[in-house]
Design an enzyme around this catalytic site. Sequence first.
Site, PDB file in Angstrom:
ATOM      1  N   SER A 220      40.432 -22.604  -0.840  1.00 27.28           N
ATOM      2  CA  SER A 220      41.194 -23.837  -0.680  1.00 27.28           C
ATOM      3  C   SER A 220      40.392 -24.930   0.006  1.00 27.28           C
ATOM      4  O   SER A 220      40.546 -26.110  -0.310  1.00 27.28           O
ATOM      5  CB  SER A 220      42.472 -23.562   0.117  1.00 27.28           C
ATOM      6  OG  SER A 220      42.160 -22.982   1.364  1.00 27.28           O
ATOM      7  N   ASP A 373      41.880 -14.436  10.705  1.00 27.57           N
ATOM      8  CA  ASP A 373      42.078 -14.542   9.257  1.00 27.57           C
ATOM      9  C   ASP A 373      41.755 -13.214   8.594  1.00 27.57           C
ATOM     10  O   ASP A 373      40.809 -13.094   7.825  1.00 27.57           O
ATOM     11  CB  ASP A 373      41.190 -15.657   8.703  1.00 27.57           C
ATOM     12  CG  ASP A 373      41.493 -15.962   7.241  1.00 27.57           C
ATOM     13  OD1 ASP A 373      42.555 -15.526   6.755  1.00 27.57           O
ATOM     14  OD2 ASP A 373      40.669 -16.618   6.589  1.00 27.57           O
TER      15      ASP A 373
END
Length: 554
Positions: A220, A373
Amino acid sequence: MMSLVSTGGHSLASGPLPNFRTKPPQRRRPALPYLKTPRAAIVESRPVRVAPATRDNAGAAGGVGGGGSRAEDMQAEARAMARAVDAPVFNPELIASKYGRRPIEVVRRMLEILTAIGSFGLKLWLDERNGVFDQNKKVRATELRQIFTRLGPTFVKLGQGLSTRPDICPPEFLEELSELQDDLPTFPDEEAFACIERELGVSLDSIYSTITPSPVAAASLGQVYKAKLKNSGQTVAVKVQRPGIEKAIGLDFYLIRGLGGLINKYVDFITSDVVALIDEFVFRVYQELNYVQEGQNARRFKKLYADKEDIMVPDIFWEYTSGKVLTMEWVEGVKLNQQEAIEGQGLKVLDLVNTGIQCSLRQLLEYGYFHADPHPGNLLATPEGKLAFLDFGMMSETPEEARFAIIGHVVHLVNRDYEAMAQDYYALKFLSPDVDVTPIVPALQNFFDDALNYTVSELNFKTLVDGLGAVFYQYPFNVPAYYALILRSLTVLEGLALYADPNFKVLAASYPYFAKRLLTDPNPYLRDALVELLFKDGRFRHVSHTLSLCVCFL
């Protein structure tokens, strides 16, 4: 063998709630510490003139540990920081000021978002009205994931963030949103190469002897190329930021933050401070937009955890790094969820997963600085059998007092002391002091009495987290981001292990760490926790407790 590099990744419901507050709820929206004073403008400022990266000043590596002297590395890092001086920093007041002057742009994007989210909300309302809300949860969760994917990078990351929040989303939504992937189209290679030259101030052919004509991975926020440095022959991964990404996410988060304010004001069944959660998440996303910060995160992580020979963290090449370009050591490896490829190298998935679990526990409970993450794309098995960590854009920290409180909480769980467990949630900042925990104790007892009928070696961690998440969702918990993320990390690791061994249990693998900390840590709180684990009213609770601790320590 596959060569993989991570490119960036991941951080409501209805129904009546019991009256568990001792006084009417007071919505508090304190400003986060990092929002008290503006730190930078989100508009472009004048560029700083710095010396371009050249073969003469680059050194052999200029990385975290790539061969240059410490002084040379510090100088190279300082030059990288100068190149990143214009990196965006999240400040809600500045964002509001910027987009408050662009009503047409705001309205256009708002209509696009409202059309998608509004139709989804209408379906939820109809489900509730027709009495099929619970029946359709799984279908609606899938639809929400698809909507987030269509709306672009901001909502992909938002969905990934929500997938770690059991206090906001019911379990069906958590499971579906956790499958969100950064599977977005790549941007033109010409734009990526122009960005590299603009950011570093030199031409591509003066830096690289070779570079792949197209990205080897995309996500992204950016995409990655594989290259070879011209001056040293070192193979590197070059991550380049997606053009216009700060503008796109800035507008989206401006709108989302406004929606959060309306939720705080008018939606009573959501007890968490939605604006504060959004601010915390957006702050971390903006940190990801500064690749120099990511390089510094990698260096700190390597210093703390790569002291173990089974952990690998790539070096950073500061002379070829800026706010929008990150150059790091290329890691040859296989994703941790590709069992056949790993075993084809003569490695065992379970050994690598156990390494990840022990490292995660150290991150959470020892130093408090951890990778925020966690997903299989950020964990690679190297040919040497090491576990490589990638993508350090999103990091988080566990407060020191919370580290000890978590260990104490585990002791209370083992002892089935549910009143003490409920009291722990004050120390962990899960509950505000005005919340009465009395109704929460039976909920904990009902779930854990059933779960703890299994032995530690039999208890499934995901089952435990799902059950605890149901309690969090039912009562006014405000789970800190660090806790939700570390639970997700361990759940991901257990999920990977279950592919290789359906009988694997992450709690059994974690128990020796807790036992060793209780037996060896001189901290007074942990000394008391050890006594509490072993004794009750001056007598041993269970001989099995003592034997288990001794076996784990030995």
